[in-house]
Design an enzyme around this catalytic site. Structure first.
Site, PDB file in Angstrom:
ATOM      1  N   GLY A  31       0.824  -1.197   0.000  1.00  0.00           N
ATOM      2  CA  GLY A  31       0.000   0.000   0.000  1.00  0.00           C
ATOM      3  C   GLY A  31       0.860   1.249   0.000  1.00  0.00           C
ATOM      4  O   GLY A  31       2.057   1.207   0.283  1.00  0.00           O
ATOM      5  N   CYS A  32       0.230   2.381  -0.294  1.00  0.00           N
ATOM      6  CA  CYS A  32       0.980   3.632  -0.387  1.00  0.00           C
ATOM      7  C   CYS A  32       1.515   4.057   0.984  1.00  0.00           C
ATOM      8  O   CYS A  32       2.698   4.354   1.136  1.00  0.00           O
ATOM      9  CB  CYS A  32       0.106   4.725  -0.999  1.00  0.00           C
ATOM     10  SG  CYS A  32      -1.531   4.897  -0.274  1.00  0.00           S
ATOM     11  N   TYR A  33       0.636   4.069   1.987  1.00  0.00           N
ATOM     12  CA  TYR A  33       1.098   4.452   3.329  1.00  0.00           C
ATOM     13  C   TYR A  33       2.157   3.483   3.852  1.00  0.00           C
ATOM     14  O   TYR A  33       3.179   3.916   4.396  1.00  0.00           O
ATOM     15  CB  TYR A  33      -0.080   4.505   4.299  1.00  0.00           C
ATOM     16  CG  TYR A  33      -1.017   5.671   4.129  1.00  0.00           C
ATOM     17  CD1 TYR A  33      -0.565   6.984   4.258  1.00  0.00           C
ATOM     18  CD2 TYR A  33      -2.362   5.475   3.863  1.00  0.00           C
ATOM     19  CE1 TYR A  33      -1.433   8.057   4.126  1.00  0.00           C
ATOM     20  CE2 TYR A  33      -3.243   6.541   3.729  1.00  0.00           C
ATOM     21  CZ  TYR A  33      -2.770   7.831   3.869  1.00  0.00           C
ATOM     22  OH  TYR A  33      -3.634   8.887   3.738  1.00  0.00           O
TER      23      TYR A  33
END
Lengths: 345, 345, 345, 345
Positions: B148-150
């Site tokens: 995921g991005c985070y």
């Protein structure tokens, strides 16, 4: 009553004028500027044209003292520490929006601000204007030191936890986000549109001059509070501060209990609004108004409390709170001249 | 080589195409969409007109398996968990940009995502594609689960500290800020311009589905790591994530030592750039590129470390890292197709 | 006096409330919504919490007619044309912010709005509320049709030129730029943050429904005015309209003469401010206020006049002008409830 | 081939580097700066760190002429007019992104730029680099004068109409909107974030220095073209220009005919994309790329044509077109180093 605004060509000065012009107890605002004396205000701020277009006057203590009962300083650091004493000595009340009188210890000021502190005589008589938590002293103030924008959001968010000793004293971390107007109106690469737009920057990591101001107040409430971690981020918007505050609970809590505590703590504070459990404010929800909105969460997995506190940095974080303090000092209704709803969207 | 992009009408799909179209080892990209089959891509995304304007095809596993060696899923949760197994079983490699295969424990997925998990058989063979820290496994992967991005920003920022056991295991707090494109292309009040512009919002406090993904990886590196505090904020910009990470040092450190550690940890990582002591990256400095830029601070007053990690959420946080993993899986140069400088300003 | 706002959950409804709540002649605002009846307003708009938090009521003509003397419609097209007549017939005055009663010819409405027009009986009695130029009729109005946002900026900018017959009747071109709040609160791909931010779009080229509204008024002033060219652009900001207007002078002029004309034309118009020669307003200079600011240029090289007219689309372009008309209808000071300075920056 | 960039610390310089670094025929870029010599480029632009971090060198004509075959000037007005001749005289080709060599008549330059013009000898040999319409001359150029950003969007939008003599020669009005990066990197109140954000401003009404550049080219195509009306607006975004162009058709037309004309005119122009009837480009659809996208409308009510032309001001409006010209001058594929899709969203 007549009042004076020194520093009328900055953003806080413009906001003071916006509110004071419609203030029920203010007859006239005299405007002063050291950098742009002689011009009409509308030459600097076109939005005031035909509404309030006085010529900016040179700062003359005698003249101001004769005409005005209260002087607002909306000036960069180092100005009011020099000029305010003369007004105080002549019995003119001063409300200072700069940081010059916020720290009781001049040496601490000099460490964090990197410039000479005001004289101790005036530092000691200055009253810190976090209105919600210092009203009795504000009522008596002759020299009112208006809190910084970050400290206002942070301290209102932390007060109930610190005063009730619910959190570990060494566990406070504040991650603050601010719109660009907090940097003032002076052009620089750091506030150049193409550098700021579509960007998030962190700045003054562990070194922001608002840190000692926050710690000083927290330690007034609970002397065992340890140094805090405090970070500031520049957000591509003009107005608004969000302080996201993290702290470790001393013992297990519930969000309902926390919300109750906050609602009770601020039940007489017209400008502080507490969100229901599970709800959090965004900065736009206080835009242009004097509100501080707060939401609280408790995470059972970590035992940590998260407090989200938002203000408009130029209103509750500057001009609005200054007028709120002005009202308290004068014994008027705290809301006078501040009955503006947030402007949304 | 031919590849397939399933979910070509989303933002990650568009970014996959931007990079893969110029990739030296890719001959052709076939585009698929369940929601908009039959239209030309330019009817959905005008910016691709006359460059790449294939008709979006219906998803047909047999046909795709015949034509393509690798399938990229850029789909909402719940799609790849259903469709990917058929490809794997036919020997087609899958790179999944969704969260469906990131958590090893299906029950944890169901708790945080509130939907049915993929079958355990595939969850176990999925390889987590945090490229910098999992290359040997990625080289062998048939089912690559792209982070995921985070988690990408957070894990790259925390890895050296956690692996070297420099921080208290229960002290990690991540305050993350994201541009709006992370919410995808589906219109909603939460992403409505007038609600987001000139605003900062916090969302999914203590409940973001990326939390278990981060903790799973941290605990792989150090099993004593405790649950983290993790907050996500929506920033009025399109692209970019900044993770501001706070943790308590086990013993006194210096910023020079920390910067050295990070530079050493990432000396072979072409896409990770470490800032000098006293300098911190902003999100715009990686815009449109696959870089993750990191700055580190140590505060002697509090004994806390602050790590600032920034990525472009659609590139290193999605399509770019997927292609980086694709390169590693195929044995190509890790940079192939990704040699883009950030676009500034 | 009590008033009703129908459509309180839209942006214009929220602005009506912001001003009417502080209006010196309004006792109470009753709020109605067809789509969200039964909820507290703060569930839709968090910014009103603890200030004005009535439950949104179902629209009941009898009840409203009993409680309120004036009804404001802040509704999408097609609502007031159906509901307003019942109020009029019961003697309740109606101020309609939608386009339903702006065009005198129902057939023209149906061509441009693509929906059924209001009945001719009511179209004929509706008074067009461009306050500065229609005060005598507004004073008598029972059904007040509030102008559109683009027509307000455009018509105030063109009025002196058209009335004085200074420009070629077939030479008017209006290039209008608007913030996104003009599109209302309903989420769509066109108002999705990631699509609008860092972008300028043109829309409804030659087909915007405000074109016949503008032409109808211009032809009232000078029946020889020909169809105009009118373009609308979406700007990545929330509020504000700028109409840049081009027209050919019939004979050589000077900018001083033009500025004099404008100053004279608007000398009694408190909400219209004319800039000096060489100066032009920007949209932010009227933000949140009811002002329309105008600058004028004359180009000797081309013989063309350029007029720049800016408003806040939700204030002078909607709720503010509606209240200005309300004041005129009631015989009060035109400024009542509208004495807000623009909020800057 | 080695090339030199003079003015590497401005935005156009940074864009030149972004493209030239990946250019297949460029071996090395030498970087020069008069204002910041001696520093590493990454000290000025953090985004280039570890990618391209040469030390900025002092401008030394001899040294540059020895090392480089082509020199790009990305400098403010007045620099290349002084420095370029020495390079030309030594046989080094010059591509000048400034306005110093765009106007053939030095007196016109001095009128609009308010500074001294380059010497006539060089003005006459300079070739205007509007690539799509001047390729034969560009192939022979030794001193290439790269068009301005506004002229590029405007001229590409007008060329088919003017060359085919379809419009009244005195009817051209251009309403241009630009992102803020066009103002360069120098901080000023006009580009201060808090003044530009949530704002639209018009500037240089009838006096922009790009007006004579546009007229000069239009009159090359049709000498009867009269002075144009040209307005420029500052939009709260970083990149992008939209020119909305209005002109009166000499005789009735249809949009289909117009779109056909544009498609034919640009059928060999890889970087110009024509939208279908009824569709118009937005600036974001060319972000970061060298495309110019054009949409056309014809209004039967007024007999006017509306052309919408968009570019990225720093790419097709500056660095990208410069490289396109570089490719043509060198006889390479026009697309070399420019095969970037727009970055969206």
């Amino acid at each position: 009553m007549n009042i004076a605004i020194i520093g009328a060509t900055g953003y806080s000065g413009a906001e003071l004028l916006r509110f004071l012009r419609n203030h029920p107890h203010v007859r006239r605002c005299y405007l002063y500027s050291s950098s742009q004396e002689g011009i009409h205000l509308s030459e600097s701020f076109a939005h005031v044209g035909e509404i309030e277009d006085a010529v900016l006057q040179k700062i003359d203590v005698e003249q101001i003292a004769n005409e005005c009962e209260v002087v607002f300083f909306a000036t960069p650091p180092g100005v009011s520490s020099t000029l305010a004493p003369a007004f105080i000595d002549q019995g003119v009340k001063v409300i200072d929006l700069s940081g010059d009188f916020r720290l009781k210890d001049g040496a601490v000021y000099e460490t964090w601000y990197k410039r000479q502190a005001a004289s101790d005589h005036y530092l000691q008589q200055a009253v810190y204007g976090l209105t919600e938590w210092n009203k009795p002293n504000i009522q008596e103030a002759r020299l009112l030191s208006n809190p910084g924008c970050y400290p206002t959001a942070t301290l209102l968010g932390l007060a109930p936890l610190v005063k009730e000793q619910l959190i570990e004293e060494n566990s406070i971390i504040v991650d603050a986000k601010s719109g660009v107007s907090g940097a003032g109106r002076k052009a620089s690469l750091n506030t150049h549109f193409s550098e700021v737009n579509e960007n998030v920057k962190i700045y003054k990591v562990n070194s922001h001059q608002h840190i000692p101001e926050i710690e000083q107040m927290l330690q007034t409430w609970n002397e065992r509070i340890q140094p805090i971690t405090f970070s500031t981020h520049l957000i591509p918007m003009t107005r608004g501060i969000m302080a996201t505050i993290y702290a470790k609970a001393k013992q297990p809590l519930s969000v309902d209990m926390l919300v109750d505590l906050y609602k009770t703590s601020y039940k007489d504070s017209i400008f502080v609004r507490i969100r229901k459990p599970g709800q959090f404010p965004s900065t736009k929800e206080v835009y242009g108004s004097n509100y501080c909105d707060i939401g609280v969460a408790y995470d059972e997995r970590t035992g940590r409390i998260t407090v989200v506190s938002v203000i408009d940095n130029l209103v509750k974080g500057a001009a609005g709170q200054a007028i709120q303090n002005f009202n308290v000092m004068m014994g008027w209704n705290e809301e006078s001249g501040l009955t503006y709803m947030p402007i949304y969207p």
